[in-house]
Design a protein around this motif. Structure first.
Motif, PDB file in Angstrom:
ATOM      1  N   LYS A   1       8.172  34.777  30.842  1.00 34.81           N
ATOM      2  CA  LYS A   1       8.222  35.570  29.874  1.00 34.81           C
ATOM      3  C   LYS A   1       7.837  36.930  30.407  1.00 34.81           C
ATOM      4  O   LYS A   1       7.060  37.098  31.279  1.00 34.81           O
ATOM      5  N   GLU A   2       8.309  38.007  29.950  1.00 34.25           N
ATOM      6  CA  GLU A   2       8.145  39.526  30.275  1.00 34.25           C
ATOM      7  C   GLU A   2       6.802  40.017  29.824  1.00 34.25           C
ATOM      8  O   GLU A   2       6.441  39.599  28.775  1.00 34.25           O
TER       9      GLU A   2
ATOM     10  N   ALA B   1       5.395  30.288  30.663  1.00 38.66           N
ATOM     11  CA  ALA B   1       4.564  31.571  30.482  1.00 38.66           C
ATOM     12  C   ALA B   1       5.058  32.435  31.583  1.00 38.66           C
ATOM     13  O   ALA B   1       4.933  33.623  31.256  1.00 38.66           O
TER      14      ALA B   1
ATOM     15  N   GLY C   1      11.220  28.967  28.609  1.00 38.48           N
ATOM     16  CA  GLY C   1       9.883  29.349  27.682  1.00 38.48           C
ATOM     17  C   GLY C   1       8.667  29.127  28.525  1.00 38.48           C
ATOM     18  O   GLY C   1       7.530  29.466  27.716  1.00 38.48           O
TER      19      GLY C   1
END
Length: 87
Positions: free
Chosen positions: A86-87, A83, A81
Motif C-alpha cells: 500500500k502507498e 501492508a 492487499g
C-alpha cells in the motif's frame, strides 16, 4: 526503473526472506557481520541461479539495481492487499 511504494521496507524484508530461502536451498548462511552489500549480492545471485528473478544486463549490475530487483521480487510474493504494497 520506477520506485515501488515502501521500497525500503520491501528491500529489508526481501533480505530476511532471501536469507531463509538461501539457507533452505543449502547455498549457505548469511552472517550477522556480513555487509549489506554482500548480502544483497549473495541473495541476488541465489535468486538468479534458481531462475526466480531475471538477471540484470551486465552494464546495469549495481547495488541500487540489485536492491530494486529484490524489492520487486518480494512484492510479487506478497498477497494482494499486504501492508507493504500500500502507498
Amino acid at each position: 526503473m520506477s520506485k515501488l511504494p515502501n521500497e525500503a521496507e520491501l528491500f529489508k524484508k526481501a533480505l530476511q526472506v532471501g536469507a531463509v530461502y538461501a539457507k533452505k536451498r543449502a547455498y549457505g548462511e548469511i552472517e550477522e557481520t556480513d555487509s549489506v552489500k554482500l548480502k544483497v549480492e549473495f541473495i541476488y545471485k541465489v535468486l538468479v541461479e534458481d531462475k526466480l528473478i531475471q538477471p540484470l544486463a551486465k552494464e546495469n549490475i549495481s547495488d541500487p539495481n540489485m536492491r530494486h530487483k529484490l524489492a520487486l521480487w518480494l512484492s510479487r510474493q506478497l498477497p494482494e492487499g499486504h501492508a507493504l504494497l500500500k502507498e
